[in-house]
Every structure is written in C-alpha cells, then in structure tokens.
Design a protein around this motif. Structure first.
Motif, PDB file in Angstrom:
ATOM      1  N   CYS A 102       0.867  -1.179   0.000  1.00  0.00           N
ATOM      2  CA  CYS A 102       0.000   0.000   0.000  1.00  0.00           C
ATOM      3  C   CYS A 102       0.900   1.224   0.000  1.00  0.00           C
ATOM      4  CB  CYS A 102      -0.878  -0.017   1.257  1.00  0.00           C
ATOM      5  SG  CYS A 102      -1.926   1.430   1.389  1.00  0.00           S
ATOM      6  N   LYS A 131       0.112   9.267   0.633  1.00  0.00           N
ATOM      7  CA  LYS A 131      -1.093   8.482   0.916  1.00  0.00           C
ATOM      8  C   LYS A 131      -2.294   9.374   1.237  1.00  0.00           C
ATOM      9  CE  LYS A 131      -1.368   4.879   0.719  1.00  0.00           C
ATOM     10  NZ  LYS A 131      -1.577   4.100  -0.548  1.00  0.00           N
ATOM     11  N   HIS A 273      -8.620  -2.919  -2.347  1.00  0.00           N
ATOM     12  CA  HIS A 273      -9.419  -1.848  -1.752  1.00  0.00           C
ATOM     13  C   HIS A 273     -10.913  -2.129  -1.859  1.00  0.00           C
ATOM     14  CE1 HIS A 273      -5.507   0.143  -2.040  1.00  0.00           C
ATOM     15  NE2 HIS A 273      -5.907   0.789  -0.968  1.00  0.00           N
ATOM     16  N   GLU A 299      -2.436  -5.318  -3.363  1.00  0.00           N
ATOM     17  CA  GLU A 299      -1.527  -4.949  -2.276  1.00  0.00           C
ATOM     18  C   GLU A 299      -0.900  -6.194  -1.642  1.00  0.00           C
ATOM     19  OE1 GLU A 299      -3.145  -0.535  -1.159  1.00  0.00           O
ATOM     20  OE2 GLU A 299      -3.497  -2.098   0.320  1.00  0.00           O
ATOM     21  N   ASP A 310      -3.158  -0.196   5.617  1.00  0.00           N
ATOM     22  CA  ASP A 310      -3.956  -1.282   5.017  1.00  0.00           C
ATOM     23  C   ASP A 310      -3.393  -2.688   5.272  1.00  0.00           C
ATOM     24  OD1 ASP A 310      -5.847   0.490   4.120  1.00  0.00           O
ATOM     25  OD2 ASP A 310      -5.162   0.521   2.039  1.00  0.00           O
ATOM     26  N   GLN A 313      -5.505  -5.980   4.391  1.00  0.00           N
ATOM     27  CA  GLN A 313      -5.799  -6.419   3.021  1.00  0.00           C
ATOM     28  C   GLN A 313      -4.567  -6.844   2.243  1.00  0.00           C
ATOM     29  OE1 GLN A 313      -7.855  -2.760   2.094  1.00  0.00           O
ATOM     30  NE2 GLN A 313      -6.274  -2.049   0.693  1.00  0.00           N
TER      31      GLN A 313
END
Ligand code: PEP
Ligand code: MN
Length: 338
Positions: A102, A131, A273, A299, A310, A313
């Motif tokens: 990420c 970010k 996402h 990711e 993140d 994920q």
C-alpha cells in the motif's frame, strides 16, 4: 438530439422550440404523432445546452444522441488500445498483475516487496509515497524520499512503478523520478485541474473510479485527461460505496463489461481496496480476470501484519505466488496470457 414535447404543447410553443434549435446552429425536423410531437435536431450537439432547451415551454425531455465522451469512446477507436508502460503492455491479450505494498515504508521493505513481486511473475509494481488517508493524524506516506526508495528497489528487479499523485505541485517531481505510471486515486477522480495537468504529460495514468461515481462520470473524467493530450489512460475499478458493511467496498464486476463496450482503453481491477481483507482478494481477483479485466492492482507486504497502512488487506509473498498460479489457469481458459 431529440426533443420530446408535452402532449398539450401549443403550436406557438413548438415553433419557438424550432427557432431556438436553429439559433443553436442545428436543423429541426418535426414529427407530429397522435399523442405527441418530437423534434429531431440534426447537427453538432456537443456545444448545445440541453438544460436551456428543457427550460422552454412545452418541452418535456431532451435526449442526447451523441456520447459526451469522444476520445475515450469505442465510437472513435474500435480496436483495443494497448498502453506501453516502459516496455510492458497493458491491454491487449496479456493480463498484467501489478503488485506491491500500500505504502512505501523503508528501503528493506521495498527491496523485499520488489523481490516478491518479481519472483511471483508480476511485471509491474505499485506503492504509494503520498497516501490519501481519511484521518490527518494517521501515516501520510514517506513523501519524495519514498519515490527514491521505490525506484531503487523496483529498478533492481526491472519493474516499472505505479504510484499515486495527489498534488499537482508534485507532478514535476514525479517526472524527475521517472514514475512509469501515475495513479489518480478514487478521491481525486473528479479533481479536474489535476486531470488536466496529467493530461499534459505522456506518462500513462491509472484512473481509479470515484467511490460513488457513475461509469459515465468516470468516462468523462478520463476524457478530461485525453482532451488535454494524454491518451495513455487505464481505468481501475476499486469498489464502490454501498449499503453493505461486511466488506470495505462493493466490487462492481459489471463495470468491466460496460467499460469494455464503451471504451477501447484497458480496464483493471483493484481487489484489495474493494474487499478490504486479504482473504477476499483471491476470489475477487479470479472473478475480475474471468469477467475480462486486463489486469489487477494488488496490495502485498513482506510481513502483512506489520504494514504501516492497510495491513488487513495485504497478501503475503506466498499468497501472491499461489494466486498467480490460479490466475494463470483462468487466463489460459479464456485464451489470454498472464
Ligand atoms: C491506493 O491504491 O493506494 C489507494 C489509496 O486506493 P483508492 O484511491 O482506490 O482508495
Ligand atoms: Mn491501500
């Protein structure tokens, strides 16, 4: 353009609409039916103000015949466009899996990530140095230094890089760092000034779908980039906001079919996402490839639980390897390379 009149529209009202159409440079063709009258306006409707016609007395509805997007439309270019990303094709028969963390964190994390991405057989790498975070108090990215770390790690493994641009003032810095693909994130899909600026360069752009954007709005956002001169655009569906709370966003697989019909440009999917959980990524990835996506943006992290952003994920390098094997099988069945 078709103008549908109200059933009670008076003759004077119809004549006034005809005159207005002529004033706009189009030719009106009136068809009188038993129930109602419609007027076909022939000519260049691109500059016609639909609302101005709808405001006239006796008018019920105005329907455009032309699509509001041109360069990105399949009407203007029927064959699939293949975008050359520093020698790696996106679009066409080969499916590209773009993987990476990420966010850029440290030189070691980037080196380990690049190694994992290349070893899994991916040909492009992702990672954010800047970010877009919901809270201003959370990690905002390592900044320009991150671009350097990213390039160093990716170059060692011959991977072109994909990274998000949020601020137009950073565009020159991105070019100086030879960013191979500029990512425009979901939150900036309709930042029209940013779109116009990335339209002035030739670097390929991944345009993510706004989290509540319609496909038509998304196509128009791409048209902003194309109209400024940059036709190297890749659409990326990353899930849309819905009523459901069991996952982060709802992956709109249908958007792949619609976009493939509407545009000649490549379409990729971000399953990370969309689902928001690592365990959902394989099934969403399989669905996307089976539905005809030209690639994925995934990711990964060398140690997912330690990711600065993140963490939930991110796939591990092993999970990425396993997924690549599965996706190769699906690609083969549908006659594509991966
Ligand atoms: C990302 O890809 O790092 C990202 C922030 O995605 P999105 O813009 O889709 O939320
Ligand atoms: Mn992320």
């Amino acid at each position: 353009m078709i103008i549908i009149l109200r059933s009670q529209a008076a003759d004077e009202e119809i004549h006034a609409v005809e005159q207005r159409i002529r004033d706009m440079g189009l030719e009106p063709h009136v068809s009188k039916g038993i129930q109602r009258t419609v007027i076909g306006a022939i000519g260049d409707e691109s500059k016609v103000d639909k609302e101005a016609l709808e405001a006239l007395n006796g008018v019920e509805k105005v329907v455009r015949v032309m699509k509001p997007y041109k360069i990105v439309s399949r009407d203007s270019h029927n064959a699939e466009t293949v975008i050359d990303v520093s020698g790696v094709p996106i679009g066409g028969n080969t499916i590209q899996i773009i993987a990476g963390p990420c966010s850029v964190e440290t030189p070691e994390q980037m080196e380990q990530s690049a190694k994992a991405v290349a070893e899994a057989g991916c040909r492009l790498m992702r990672g954010g140095a800047f970010k877009p975070r919901t809270s201003p108090y959370t990690f905002q990215g390592v900044g320009v230094e991150g671009l350097e770390m990213f390039q160093k790690a990716a170059k060692a493994h011959h991977l072109p890089i994909v990274t998000e641009l949020m601020d137009v003032r950073m565009l020159d810095t991105f070019l100086e760092h030879n960013v191979d693909v500029i990512q425009i994130g979901t939150r900036n899909m309709q930042n029209f000034d940013l779109l116009k600026e990335v339209g002035k360069v030739h670097t390929p752009v991944i345009l993510k779908r706004g989290m509540s954007a319609t496909i038509s709005e998304w196509l128009m956002a791409a048209e902003y980039i194309a109209a400024s001169g940059n036709h190297n655009i890749i659409f990326c569906e990353r899930g849309v906001r819905s009523f459901e709370t069991a996952y982060r966003n709802m992956l709109d697989v249908t958007a792949i079919s619609v976009l493939k019909r509407e545009t000649h440009l490549p379409v990729i999917i971000d399953p990370s996402h969309a689902g928001g959980k690592a365990w959902m990524v394989p099934s969403l990835s399989r669905a996307a490839i089976a539905a005809g996506a030209d690639g994925l943006l995934i990711e990964i992290h060398p140690r997912p639980t330690e990711a600065w952003c993140d963490a939930d994920q991110a796939l591990s390098p092993n999970q990425l390897n396993e997924l690549m094997v599965e996706l190769k099988g699906i690609a083969q069945v549908i006659g594509r390379d991966l």
